[in-house]
Scaffold this motif. Structure first.
Motif, PDB file in Angstrom:
ATOM      1  N   LEU A  14     -16.018 -59.508 -37.486  1.00  0.00           N
ATOM      2  CA  LEU A  14     -14.631 -59.096 -37.297  1.00  0.00           C
ATOM      3  C   LEU A  14     -14.556 -57.590 -37.045  1.00  0.00           C
ATOM      4  O   LEU A  14     -13.799 -57.136 -36.180  1.00  0.00           O
ATOM      5  N   TRP A  15     -15.337 -56.802 -37.793  1.00  0.00           N
ATOM      6  CA  TRP A  15     -15.392 -55.364 -37.532  1.00  0.00           C
ATOM      7  C   TRP A  15     -15.817 -55.094 -36.096  1.00  0.00           C
ATOM      8  O   TRP A  15     -15.231 -54.254 -35.412  1.00  0.00           O
ATOM      9  N   ALA A  16     -16.850 -55.788 -35.641  1.00  0.00           N
ATOM     10  CA  ALA A  16     -17.357 -55.568 -34.285  1.00  0.00           C
ATOM     11  C   ALA A  16     -16.290 -55.883 -33.243  1.00  0.00           C
ATOM     12  O   ALA A  16     -16.135 -55.157 -32.246  1.00  0.00           O
ATOM     13  N   THR A  17     -15.546 -56.948 -33.482  1.00  0.00           N
ATOM     14  CA  THR A  17     -14.485 -57.332 -32.542  1.00  0.00           C
ATOM     15  C   THR A  17     -13.399 -56.270 -32.491  1.00  0.00           C
ATOM     16  O   THR A  17     -12.941 -55.871 -31.413  1.00  0.00           O
ATOM     17  N   TRP A  18     -12.983 -55.783 -33.643  1.00  0.00           N
ATOM     18  CA  TRP A  18     -11.926 -54.774 -33.683  1.00  0.00           C
ATOM     19  C   TRP A  18     -12.413 -53.420 -33.185  1.00  0.00           C
ATOM     20  O   TRP A  18     -11.628 -52.641 -32.640  1.00  0.00           O
ATOM     21  N   ASP A  19     -13.693 -53.127 -33.363  1.00  0.00           N
ATOM     22  CA  ASP A  19     -14.223 -51.876 -32.813  1.00  0.00           C
ATOM     23  C   ASP A  19     -14.234 -51.904 -31.291  1.00  0.00           C
ATOM     24  O   ASP A  19     -14.030 -50.880 -30.636  1.00  0.00           O
ATOM     25  N   ARG A  20     -14.471 -53.098 -30.712  1.00  0.00           N
ATOM     26  CA  ARG A  20     -14.424 -53.216 -29.251  1.00  0.00           C
ATOM     27  C   ARG A  20     -13.004 -53.083 -28.724  1.00  0.00           C
ATOM     28  O   ARG A  20     -12.798 -52.621 -27.597  1.00  0.00           O
ATOM     29  N   HIS A  21     -12.043 -53.503 -29.528  1.00  0.00           N
ATOM     30  CA  HIS A  21     -10.636 -53.478 -29.112  1.00  0.00           C
ATOM     31  C   HIS A  21      -9.818 -52.784 -30.214  1.00  0.00           C
ATOM     32  O   HIS A  21      -9.176 -53.458 -31.034  1.00  0.00           O
ATOM     33  N   HIS A  52     -20.191 -62.397 -45.474  1.00  0.00           N
ATOM     34  CA  HIS A  52     -20.710 -61.083 -45.081  1.00  0.00           C
ATOM     35  C   HIS A  52     -20.848 -61.019 -43.560  1.00  0.00           C
ATOM     36  O   HIS A  52     -20.433 -60.038 -42.917  1.00  0.00           O
ATOM     37  N   HIS A  53     -21.421 -62.053 -42.983  1.00  0.00           N
ATOM     38  CA  HIS A  53     -21.586 -62.120 -41.528  1.00  0.00           C
ATOM     39  C   HIS A  53     -20.219 -62.150 -40.843  1.00  0.00           C
ATOM     40  O   HIS A  53     -20.009 -61.453 -39.840  1.00  0.00           O
ATOM     41  N   TRP A  54     -19.290 -62.929 -41.379  1.00  0.00           N
ATOM     42  CA  TRP A  54     -17.946 -63.051 -40.824  1.00  0.00           C
ATOM     43  C   TRP A  54     -17.248 -61.696 -40.770  1.00  0.00           C
ATOM     44  O   TRP A  54     -16.642 -61.335 -39.758  1.00  0.00           O
ATOM     45  N   ALA A  55     -17.323 -60.942 -41.875  1.00  0.00           N
ATOM     46  CA  ALA A  55     -16.655 -59.641 -41.931  1.00  0.00           C
ATOM     47  C   ALA A  55     -17.235 -58.680 -40.898  1.00  0.00           C
ATOM     48  O   ALA A  55     -16.493 -57.953 -40.219  1.00  0.00           O
ATOM     49  N   HIS A  56     -18.551 -58.668 -40.754  1.00  0.00           N
ATOM     50  CA  HIS A  56     -19.165 -57.754 -39.787  1.00  0.00           C
ATOM     51  C   HIS A  56     -18.853 -58.158 -38.355  1.00  0.00           C
ATOM     52  O   HIS A  56     -18.703 -57.284 -37.483  1.00  0.00           O
ATOM     53  N   HIS A 113      -9.563 -55.782 -46.167  1.00  0.00           N
ATOM     54  CA  HIS A 113     -10.579 -54.720 -46.272  1.00  0.00           C
ATOM     55  C   HIS A 113     -11.106 -54.357 -44.886  1.00  0.00           C
ATOM     56  O   HIS A 113     -11.265 -53.170 -44.571  1.00  0.00           O
ATOM     57  N   VAL A 114     -11.360 -55.355 -44.062  1.00  0.00           N
ATOM     58  CA  VAL A 114     -11.828 -55.081 -42.701  1.00  0.00           C
ATOM     59  C   VAL A 114     -10.786 -54.263 -41.945  1.00  0.00           C
ATOM     60  O   VAL A 114     -11.106 -53.286 -41.265  1.00  0.00           O
ATOM     61  N   ARG A 115      -9.528 -54.645 -42.076  1.00  0.00           N
ATOM     62  CA  ARG A 115      -8.449 -53.918 -41.395  1.00  0.00           C
ATOM     63  C   ARG A 115      -8.370 -52.470 -41.887  1.00  0.00           C
ATOM     64  O   ARG A 115      -8.246 -51.537 -41.090  1.00  0.00           O
ATOM     65  N   ASN A 116      -8.434 -52.275 -43.199  1.00  0.00           N
ATOM     66  CA  ASN A 116      -8.257 -50.935 -43.759  1.00  0.00           C
ATOM     67  C   ASN A 116      -9.420 -50.001 -43.452  1.00  0.00           C
ATOM     68  O   ASN A 116      -9.263 -48.778 -43.515  1.00  0.00           O
ATOM     69  N   THR A 117     -10.582 -50.558 -43.149  1.00  0.00           N
ATOM     70  CA  THR A 117     -11.748 -49.723 -42.877  1.00  0.00           C
ATOM     71  C   THR A 117     -12.147 -49.765 -41.407  1.00  0.00           C
ATOM     72  O   THR A 117     -13.227 -49.317 -41.054  1.00  0.00           O
ATOM     73  N   GLN A 118     -11.280 -50.320 -40.567  1.00  0.00           N
ATOM     74  CA  GLN A 118     -11.553 -50.293 -39.135  1.00  0.00           C
ATOM     75  C   GLN A 118     -11.537 -48.843 -38.687  1.00  0.00           C
ATOM     76  O   GLN A 118     -10.670 -48.067 -39.086  1.00  0.00           O
ATOM     77  N   SER A 119     -12.501 -48.436 -37.871  1.00  0.00           N
ATOM     78  CA  SER A 119     -12.785 -47.023 -37.633  1.00  0.00           C
ATOM     79  C   SER A 119     -11.585 -46.216 -37.164  1.00  0.00           C
ATOM     80  O   SER A 119     -11.379 -45.088 -37.613  1.00  0.00           O
TER      81      SER A 119
END
Length: 226
Positions: A103-110, A97-101, A158-164
């Motif tokens: 990764l989301w934060a990293t992709w949201d920054r970039h 759960h922590h890992w996925a969040h 899932h992280v990729r598909n829901t990246q903002s």
């Protein structure tokens, strides 16, 4: 490919001819990331990065041989060090759960990272480390090696598909795609769901989908440990 491996994994020798280098590979990646973060990958070119650094494009070629190699260096720097999960509570589930969040934060920054990390390519040690930490979280769960890797693949997908920037506006309940009320009779179930949901945000499915994936893994892990 061999050149990119040498560059990302730190086995390429720095330029040793000509004047003393005025910038480093990290400086190049930082300048390129700054452009991509602000304007997207389409705005990125060797000439543009060289201009940001105040040097010629030919000087840049001493460090990276082409735009593809430049992007590989950018990815490696942008993803950063993988998160340490050893101290995260909640066992394997809390760790993933922590890992996925993270990764989301990293992709949201970039926001350009999801598009840049598709297809056949060379991965650097930091990016590979993200997969390592997630797979390691599933050690001793009873899952086979293949299942551990498949689980991480599902989570990263899932992280990729829901990246903002990739998910926004892709469903008929977001923004300008929202259904016209006059079509209620044609799509009754969808309209009823939209009405009862209020105003869902584009990234609302992030946590919902993540929890459902973890639920499914928990069922399988429980079966194995029995």
């Amino acid at each position: 490919m061999d050149s990119t491996i040498e560059l990302l994994w730190g086995v390429r020798q720095p330029p040793n001819r000509g004047p003393k280098p005025a910038f480093t590979l990290e400086d190049i990646a930082t300048a390129a990331i700054r452009i991509a973060d602000a304007e997207g990958l389409a705005a990125l070119s060797m000439q543009r990065v060289a201009g940001e650094l105040g040097f010629t494009k030919m000087a840049l070629y001493r460090y990276v041989s082409a735009r593809a190699e430049l992007i590989a260096v950018m990815i490696e720097q942008a993803v950063g060090q993988p998160p340490g999960l050893d101290a995260i509570p909640g066992g394997w589930r809390g760790k993933l759960h922590h890992w996925a969040h993270r990764l989301w934060a990293t992709w949201d920054r970039h926001p350009w990272l999801p598009a840049a990390t598709t297809g056949e390519r060379i991965m650097g040690p930091q990016e590979t480390g993200w997969t390592e930490t997630a797979v390691a979280a599933l050690t001793d769960t009873g899952l086979t090696g293949s299942e551990q890797m498949d689980a991480v693949l599902l989570l990263s997908g899932h992280v990729r598909n829901t990246q903002s920037t990739t998910s926004a506006g892709t469903q008929p309940w977001h923004g300008r795609h929202q259904l016209n009320p006059t079509f209620t009779d044609r799509f009754p179930a969808l309209n009823a769901a939209i009405a009862s949901a209020g105003n869902p945000t584009p990234d609302q499915s992030r946590e919902f989908g993540l929890q459902r994936l973890l639920d499914g893994l928990e069922v399988l892990i429980t079966q194995r440990t029995r």
